[in-house]
Scaffold this active site. Structure first.
Site, short mmCIF file in Angstrom:
data_model
loop_
_atom_site.label_atom_id
_atom_site.label_comp_id
_atom_site.label_asym_id
_atom_site.label_seq_id
_atom_site.Cartn_x
_atom_site.Cartn_y
_atom_site.Cartn_z
CD GLN A 142 44.64 39.07 47.84
OE1 GLN A 142 44.32 38.86 46.67
NE2 GLN A 142 45.46 38.28 48.50
CD GLU A 274 48.84 32.12 45.72
OE1 GLU A 274 49.27 31.89 46.87
OE2 GLU A 274 49.02 33.21 45.15
CG HIS A 298 54.89 33.55 41.09
ND1 HIS A 298 56.11 33.36 41.70
CD2 HIS A 298 54.00 33.76 42.09
CE1 HIS A 298 55.96 33.46 43.02
NE2 HIS A 298 54.68 33.71 43.27
CD GLU A 299 50.27 34.62 41.20
OE1 GLU A 299 49.84 33.89 42.12
OE2 GLU A 299 51.06 35.55 41.42
CG HIS A 302 51.45 30.11 44.22
ND1 HIS A 302 52.08 29.72 45.39
CD2 HIS A 302 51.76 31.42 44.03
CE1 HIS A 302 52.74 30.76 45.87
NE2 HIS A 302 52.57 31.80 45.07
CD GLU A 321 54.63 33.29 47.38
OE1 GLU A 321 55.10 33.15 46.23
OE2 GLU A 321 53.42 33.52 47.60
CG ASP A 378 49.56 41.28 54.47
OD1 ASP A 378 49.48 40.06 54.20
OD2 ASP A 378 48.69 42.10 54.13
CE1 TYR A 386 56.11 35.99 46.05
CE2 TYR A 386 56.63 36.92 48.19
CZ TYR A 386 55.71 36.60 47.21
OH TYR A 386 54.38 36.89 47.41
NE ARG A 561 52.31 43.93 40.41
CZ ARG A 561 52.97 43.37 39.39
NH1 ARG A 561 52.80 43.84 38.16
NH2 ARG A 561 53.77 42.34 39.60
#
Length: 612
Positions: A142, A274, A298-299, A302, A321, A378, A386, A561
């Site tokens: 990630q 994405e 959503h992804e 992107h 976003e 982050d 978003y 998550r």
């Protein structure tokens, strides 16, 4: 649209505060990567060869690293001759890592680095077989926002793009995948070759290795997953090709050739990532009824907003976003109708109000354009980027009409394809193409309040949903004394979104006995839907509904998550005995969480005072 005076070549991106390489005059253009994956040692080892975009521009190349062991560095000249060269690692920074500075002779056209990752590299999650759906270990990366530097030395800035090729060696019974052209079957040699012809920033570098199988959905879409998960995933994502076609109808051709999904084990810290050509998704969206696939939309979106036109720095995250949320809901409206999209807008606005309340309505962190220098980027990954970003586009749509906004967005993606975009340049473009062409439009939009002002401007349209209005009637009946069982006929056709809205609308003072009555009728505690569980469990934790305690613990042990687990730990901490309970669960669950999640939870649970 008629031509404007906007000149994109006159735009200069601001220096990236999260990359040592952000201000470096020497930029990379192509990566040749060779890695061996060691599941026993939890390391990647190999080489990167960076081909330079502008050799001779300076006497050193600056790269970002974090906790990497740099073994040797050489430069290549145009003939391919290798020469060892001097390099230094700067002082470590907890957020940025270390600058790797490589001396460049005048003839250098490429830099070759041999290195090894640390077992605790923050981008990498090494899963034992018992943490997967099968019997084999699993690795995934990630990289967003600035974690690519923990698994390869790179110019880890979203404003710097490069193409790449890679050779990856893995155990022969496992499949390797990247954000690139991918294999669809095992290679008995355990060696895989990859190519990404379109230039991408480092945060979109991705690698996954595991016991994986592939199922095609169309000639350009398909699903990778562990064999036990693949049948459910292919059922859930049956509309994937229709999504891609809908997106193309809205905003132009898909520019990445294939669009495949990889369903990861449940420890994945996000809903989705994405990565170009290969979106990573959480198995928590496998609801069985295709009701949570807006995350995939959503992804997919992107692939235009983010991957094709990329935020120049993480201060400009809303450009990725905000456009993507707006685009996602347009895809869902195209496929499933306006009423479905209306529910998503209402849920999103509810989440935005909650975030503003949590951060503070006057906080500069509620601005669209952020100031994240000196902080982990982050921290900007909130509903502000978003949902406030989406709300700005909805406001603009209400002022100029949907067709005009669509034409603007489509041209924006086409004009700036494979380029970075910062907030100032975007505002210049927005004014040149739209706002300056109509007297008073910028004032009616109240643009400054959106971009550099706190909270949600008052001119934001309020989303409404007829289907949620029916849910609200059911909630009112429940509040008036209607027995939960009496709501069953009304709720038979509810989607996941309606159930989540219902759970969000429950009184926060319901007692455990009242929750038991709801559970008897609707079986929330045993639901297989992660969104429903995540909305239900805060009620059970607050009320001390003991019948759900085992399910709460199982969820926290199984799911990584961050969107789900952080609020549940927060709910535990708000109860009298919650600190001890939260710490006990976390001690057991932590090995299953990615560093993106543990980074938040470690600080949350480390030094909480006991409640009176």
């Amino acid at each position: 649209m008629t031509p404007s005076a906007f000149d994109p070549t006159a735009a200069t991106l601001p220096a990236d505060p999260h990359s040592y390489a952000g201000g470096s005059p020497v930029r990379v253009r192509h990566l040749a990567l060779a890695l061996a994956v060691d599941f026993d040692q939890h390391t990647l080892a190999g080489t990167v060869t960076w081909h330079l975009a502008n050799p001779g521009a300076a006497t050193e190349l600056v790269l970002d690293t974090r906790a990497l062991s740099i073994e040797t560095v050489e430069t290549f000249d145009a003939t391919g001759r290798a020469t060892p060269t001097a390099f230094t690692l700067g002082p470590p920074d907890a957020i940025l890592g270390q600058a790797l500075r490589v001396a460049l002779p005048p003839t250098a056209t490429a830099v070759h680095i041999r290195y090894r990752t640390a077992p605790h590299a923050a981008a990498l999650q090494w899963l034992a077989p018992e943490q997967t759906a099968g019997t084999e270990p699993f690795l995934f990366t990630q990289s967003q926002a600035i974690l690519a530097r923990t698994w390869l030395p790179c110019q880890d800035s979203p404003g710097i793009r490069f193409t790449y090729e890679a050779t990856v060696r893995v155990p022969a019974h496992l499949l390797a995948l990247m954000s690139a052209e991918n294999p669809q079957a095992l290679d008995p040699s355990g060696e895989y070759h990859f190519r990404m012809a379109q230039p991408i920033p480092a945060y979109l570098m991705a690698l996954a290795v595991g016991d994986l199988a592939f199922a095609p959905l169309s000639n350009r879409t398909g699903i990778y997953a562990e064999p036990a998960t693949l049948p459910a995933a292919t059922h859930e994502f049956a509309d994937l090709e229709n999504m891609v076609a809908a997106a193309e109808q809205l905003y132009g051709p898909y520019r990445w050739e294939r669009y495949d999904l990889l369903v990861l084990p449940p420890s994945f810290p996000f809903g989705g990532m994405e990565n170009p050509r290969l979106t990573f998704v959480t198995p928590t969206i496998l609801a069985g009824d295709r009701s949570l696939t807006s995350l995939v939309a959503h992804e997919l979106a992107h692939s235009w907003s983010g991957n094709l036109v990329t935020n120049g720095t993480w201060n400009d995250f809303w450009l990725n976003e905000g456009f993507t949320v707006y685009f996602e809901r347009r895809i869902m409206e195209h496929l499933y109708g306006r009423e479905y999209a209306d529910m998503l807008q209402v849920l999103g606005r509810t989440a935005l109000h909650h975030t503003i309340e949590e951060i503070g309505a006057a906080s500069p962190d509620t601005h669209l354009h952020l100031a994240l220098a000196g902080r982990d980027p982050d921290e900007g990954l909130t509903e502000i980027a978003y949902e406030k970003g989406c709300a700005l586009l909805l406001t603009l749509e209400s002022l100029i009409s949907r067709p005009r906004l669509d034409a603007f967005i489509k041209e924006y993606f086409a004009r700036f394809s494979f380029q970075a975009m910062d907030t100032a340049t975007f505002l210049h473009y927005l004014r040149a193409e739209l706002l300056d062409r109509e007297t008073g439009l910028e004032a009616r939009l109240n643009l400054a309040a959106w971009v550099d002002g706190p909270g949600l401007p008052p001119n934001a349209p309020t989303p409404t949903s007829r289907r949620f209005a029916e849910v609200d009637q059911a909630l009112a009946g429940l509040q008036a004394g209607t027995a939960p069982a009496a709501l069953l006929p009304l709720a038979t056709e509810w989607s996941s979104h309606e159930w989540v809205h219902f759970l969000h609308g429950l009184s926060p003072t319901l007692a455990a006995e009242q929750l038991a009555a709801l559970d008897d009728s609707f079986h929330f505690t045993t639901s297989g839907n992660a969104e429903i569980l995540a909305a239900w469990f805060p009620h059970t934790i607050r009320a001390g509904y003991a019948a759900a305690d085992g399910a709460v613990k199982k969820f926290l042990l199984h799911v990584g998550r961050r969107k789900f687990v952080v609020p549940l730990y927060q709910a535990l901490l708000a109860t009298p005995d919650g600190l001890a309970r939260a710490r006990a669960i976390y001690a057991e669950a932590r090995p299953n969480y990615h560093s993106v999640t543990t980074g938040t939870l470690d600080s949350l649970l480390a030094a909480r005072p006991a409640r009176d």
